[in-house]
Scaffold this active site. Structure first.
Site, PDB file in Angstrom:
ATOM      1  N   ALA A  77       0.857  -1.186   0.000  1.00 30.57           N
ATOM      2  CA  ALA A  77       0.000   0.000   0.000  1.00 30.57           C
ATOM      3  C   ALA A  77       0.889   1.229   0.000  1.00 30.57           C
ATOM      4  O   ALA A  77       2.040   1.173   0.454  1.00 30.57           O
ATOM      5  CB  ALA A  77      -0.900  -0.019   1.232  1.00 30.57           C
ATOM      6  N   GLY A 121       0.696  -5.073   0.978  1.00 28.62           N
ATOM      7  CA  GLY A 121      -0.515  -5.140   0.155  1.00 28.62           C
ATOM      8  C   GLY A 121      -0.261  -5.767  -1.208  1.00 28.62           C
ATOM      9  O   GLY A 121      -1.181  -6.297  -1.829  1.00 28.62           O
ATOM     10  N   GLU A 124      -0.528  -9.374  -0.614  1.00 30.09           N
ATOM     11  CA  GLU A 124      -1.954  -9.649  -0.379  1.00 30.09           C
ATOM     12  C   GLU A 124      -2.744  -9.617  -1.683  1.00 30.09           C
ATOM     13  O   GLU A 124      -3.633 -10.436  -1.900  1.00 30.09           O
ATOM     14  CB  GLU A 124      -2.511  -8.628   0.620  1.00 30.09           C
ATOM     15  N   GLU A 144       4.676  -5.071   7.175  1.00 35.75           N
ATOM     16  CA  GLU A 144       3.907  -4.004   7.832  1.00 35.75           C
ATOM     17  C   GLU A 144       4.345  -3.747   9.271  1.00 35.75           C
ATOM     18  O   GLU A 144       4.249  -2.620   9.769  1.00 35.75           O
ATOM     19  CB  GLU A 144       2.411  -4.340   7.823  1.00 35.75           C
TER      20      GLU A 144
HETATM   21  N1  CO8 Z   1       4.583   3.199  -0.600  1.00 33.05           N
HETATM   22  C1  CO8 Z   1       4.982   4.363  -1.141  1.00 33.05           C
HETATM   23  N2  CO8 Z   1       6.121   4.488  -1.842  1.00 33.05           N
HETATM   24  C2  CO8 Z   1       6.879   3.393  -2.005  1.00 33.05           C
HETATM   25  C3  CO8 Z   1       6.540   2.160  -1.461  1.00 33.05           C
HETATM   26  C4  CO8 Z   1       5.304   2.080  -0.718  1.00 33.05           C
HETATM   27  N3  CO8 Z   1       4.849   0.921  -0.216  1.00 33.05           N
HETATM   28  N4  CO8 Z   1       7.501   1.265  -1.757  1.00 33.05           N
HETATM   29  C5  CO8 Z   1       8.411   1.926  -2.483  1.00 33.05           C
HETATM   30  N5  CO8 Z   1       8.052   3.215  -2.624  1.00 33.05           N
HETATM   31  C6  CO8 Z   1       8.770   4.274  -3.326  1.00 33.05           C
HETATM   32  C7  CO8 Z   1       9.963   4.783  -2.518  1.00 33.05           C
HETATM   33  O1  CO8 Z   1       9.547   5.714  -1.554  1.00 33.05           O
HETATM   34  C8  CO8 Z   1      10.810   5.375  -3.600  1.00 33.05           C
HETATM   35  O2  CO8 Z   1      10.266   6.609  -3.946  1.00 33.05           O
HETATM   36  P1  CO8 Z   1      11.247   7.921  -4.081  1.00 33.05           P
HETATM   37  O3  CO8 Z   1      12.157   7.603  -5.233  1.00 33.05           O
HETATM   38  O4  CO8 Z   1      10.306   9.037  -4.336  1.00 33.05           O
HETATM   39  O5  CO8 Z   1      11.995   8.019  -2.790  1.00 33.05           O
HETATM   40  C9  CO8 Z   1      10.582   4.453  -4.792  1.00 33.05           C
HETATM   41  O6  CO8 Z   1       9.358   3.760  -4.515  1.00 33.05           O
HETATM   42  C10 CO8 Z   1      11.667   3.406  -4.948  1.00 33.05           C
HETATM   43  O7  CO8 Z   1      11.815   2.741  -3.715  1.00 33.05           O
HETATM   44  P2  CO8 Z   1      13.242   2.564  -2.979  1.00 33.05           P
HETATM   45  O8  CO8 Z   1      14.144   3.701  -3.307  1.00 33.05           O
HETATM   46  O9  CO8 Z   1      12.975   2.303  -1.529  1.00 33.05           O
HETATM   47  O10 CO8 Z   1      13.772   1.266  -3.736  1.00 33.05           O
HETATM   48  P3  CO8 Z   1      14.756   0.133  -3.143  1.00 33.05           P
HETATM   49  O11 CO8 Z   1      15.091  -0.736  -4.293  1.00 33.05           O
HETATM   50  O12 CO8 Z   1      15.857   0.749  -2.380  1.00 33.05           O
HETATM   51  O13 CO8 Z   1      13.861  -0.689  -2.094  1.00 33.05           O
HETATM   52  C11 CO8 Z   1      11.865  -1.830  -1.327  1.00 33.05           C
HETATM   53  C12 CO8 Z   1      12.754  -1.422  -2.540  1.00 33.05           C
HETATM   54  C13 CO8 Z   1      12.637  -2.809  -0.458  1.00 33.05           C
HETATM   55  C14 CO8 Z   1      10.625  -2.488  -1.899  1.00 33.05           C
HETATM   56  C15 CO8 Z   1      11.526  -0.563  -0.522  1.00 33.05           C
HETATM   57  O14 CO8 Z   1      10.996   0.418  -1.394  1.00 33.05           O
HETATM   58  C16 CO8 Z   1      10.494  -0.805   0.571  1.00 33.05           C
HETATM   59  O15 CO8 Z   1      10.824  -1.321   1.598  1.00 33.05           O
HETATM   60  N6  CO8 Z   1       9.230  -0.397   0.310  1.00 33.05           N
HETATM   61  C17 CO8 Z   1       8.163  -0.502   1.313  1.00 33.05           C
HETATM   62  C18 CO8 Z   1       7.678  -1.926   1.433  1.00 33.05           C
HETATM   63  C19 CO8 Z   1       6.605  -1.987   2.503  1.00 33.05           C
HETATM   64  O16 CO8 Z   1       6.814  -1.700   3.659  1.00 33.05           O
HETATM   65  N7  CO8 Z   1       5.391  -2.396   2.072  1.00 33.05           N
HETATM   66  C20 CO8 Z   1       4.256  -2.506   2.970  1.00 33.05           C
HETATM   67  C21 CO8 Z   1       3.448  -1.256   2.935  1.00 33.05           C
HETATM   68  S1  CO8 Z   1       2.125  -1.268   4.117  1.00 33.05           S
HETATM   69  C22 CO8 Z   1       0.938  -2.216   3.403  1.00 33.05           C
HETATM   70  O17 CO8 Z   1       1.058  -2.689   2.298  1.00 33.05           O
HETATM   71  C23 CO8 Z   1      -0.310  -2.433   4.232  1.00 33.05           C
HETATM   72  C24 CO8 Z   1      -1.433  -3.022   3.382  1.00 33.05           C
HETATM   73  C25 CO8 Z   1      -2.694  -2.844   4.161  1.00 33.05           C
HETATM   74  C26 CO8 Z   1      -3.943  -3.065   3.319  1.00 33.05           C
HETATM   75  C27 CO8 Z   1      -5.138  -2.685   4.087  1.00 33.05           C
HETATM   76  C28 CO8 Z   1      -6.404  -2.931   3.314  1.00 33.05           C
HETATM   77  C29 CO8 Z   1      -7.678  -2.833   4.156  1.00 33.05           C
END
Ligand code: CO8
Length: 271
Positions: A77, A121, A124, A144
């Site tokens: 998400a 997400g 999921e 998360e």
């Molecule tokens: N949300 C927003 N932006 C994101 C997300 C995210 N989940 N993941 C990556 N991005 C963005 C980064 O902020 C970055 O943007 P910017 O260049 O503007 O800084 C760009 O994507 C590239 O990401 P990274 O520079 O971090 O790339 P890396 O290769 O270094 O890392 C990762 C890749 C490991 C995937 C890293 O981006 C990461 O850890 N992302 C977050 C993963 C995460 O925590 N996901 C869970 C989110 S919470 C969730 O999904 C809850 C779901 C609930 C559903 C509820 C329904 C009812």
């Protein structure tokens, strides 16, 4: 595709975060928000749901493929979008509740083709699909807990059913233990693994195979398998038997069995 059709844009210029295409009776939805690794913001999810509803209602489509890029299926998400929201508004507005609505209602099969990150997400979303195929570099995880929250779109339920309690707990409670593609296959979370560049093509082949069967029996079979998660065994067997009996009211059952007897390929009419 066995019929040699090329991929044709099915045209929906209003989508800004996904691409949609059709190939014969297969629809392909590609998440296309590369700068955010396909993070699932509200707009992206509305577009996915809109496309799914459109294809579910299209008689010319028999199966849907959902995919992302080679780097990310979806990294979860959108954290930036949701970080400042408050419980009371999330509760009152059923925050992200619309995520599950359309996919849960889909009558046609959806296959997820997961390359790269399927986190939070994103994992999921893949698990909401009926089949998951993975590219060799796919990563499945539920991080998360690192954000001070928990999975909210089925992670605690579907992952646990797929990989068992101990592994699901380890993944969800640490937020750092992920599954790579071969581990995900070994656990039964994904059913096949392909080189990244072949993944979508191979997924479309399976979708085309499914879409070539009688659409009514495909939908009934999907419904029956899904009941295995909801019902006890005797109720599930009862449900299955009633649907099995109902297939004898379809043209495709008559055609399928006649074709077998006449040693020819069936010509299903999806009725
Ligand atoms: N949300 C927003 N932006 C994101 C997300 C995210 N989940 N993941 C990556 N991005 C963005 C980064 O902020 C970055 O943007 P910017 O260049 O503007 O800084 C760009 O994507 C590239 O990401 P990274 O520079 O971090 O790339 P890396 O290769 O270094 O890392 C990762 C890749 C490991 C995937 C890293 O981006 C990461 O850890 N992302 C977050 C993963 C995460 O925590 N996901 C869970 C989110 S919470 C969730 O999904 C809850 C779901 C609930 C559903 C509820 C329904 C009812």
């Amino acid at each position: 595709m066995t019929n040699g059709d090329s991929i044709v844009s099915s045209g929906s210029p209003s989508y800004g975060m996904i691409k949609t295409e059709t190939q014969g009776r297969v629809a392909v939805i590609t998440l296309n928000r590369p700068k955010a690794l396909n993070a699932l913001c509200s707009e992206l999810f509305h577009e996915i749901n809109d496309a799914l509803a459109r294809f579910d209602g299209d008689e010319g489509i028999g199966a849907v493929v959902l995919t992302g890029s080679e780097r990310a299926f979806a990294a979860g998400a959108d954290i930036k979008e949701m970080k400042d929201t408050e419980f009371i508004d999330n509760y009152k507005n059923n925050f992200l509740g619309h995520w599950v609505e359309q996919i849960g209602q889909m009558r046609k099969p959806i296959i997820a083709a997961v390359n790269g990150y399927a986190l939070g997400g994103g994992c999921e979303l893949a698990m909401m699909c009926d089949i998951i195929y993975a590219g060799e570099k796919a990563v499945f995880g539920q991080p998360e807990i690192n954000l001070g929250t928990i999975p909210g779109a089925g992670g605690t339920q579907r992952l646990t059913r797929a990989v068992g309690k101990s592994k699901a707990m380890e993944m969800i409670l640490t937020g750092t233990v992920n599954l790579n593609a071969s581990e995900a296959q070994a656990y039964g979370l994904v059913s096949a693994v392909f080189p990244p560049e072949k993944l979508v093509e191979e997924t479309i082949k399976t979708a085309a195979k499914i879409a070539s069967k009688g659409a009514v029996s495909v939908q009934m079979a999907k419904e029956a398998v899904n009941q295995a998660y909801e019902l006890n065994l005797s109720s599930g067997l009862h449900f299955e038997r009633r649907l099995f009996q109902a297939t004898f009211g379809t043209k495709d059952q008559k055609e399928g069995m006649a074709a077998f007897s006449e040693k020819r390929k069936p010509n299903f009419v999806h009725k």
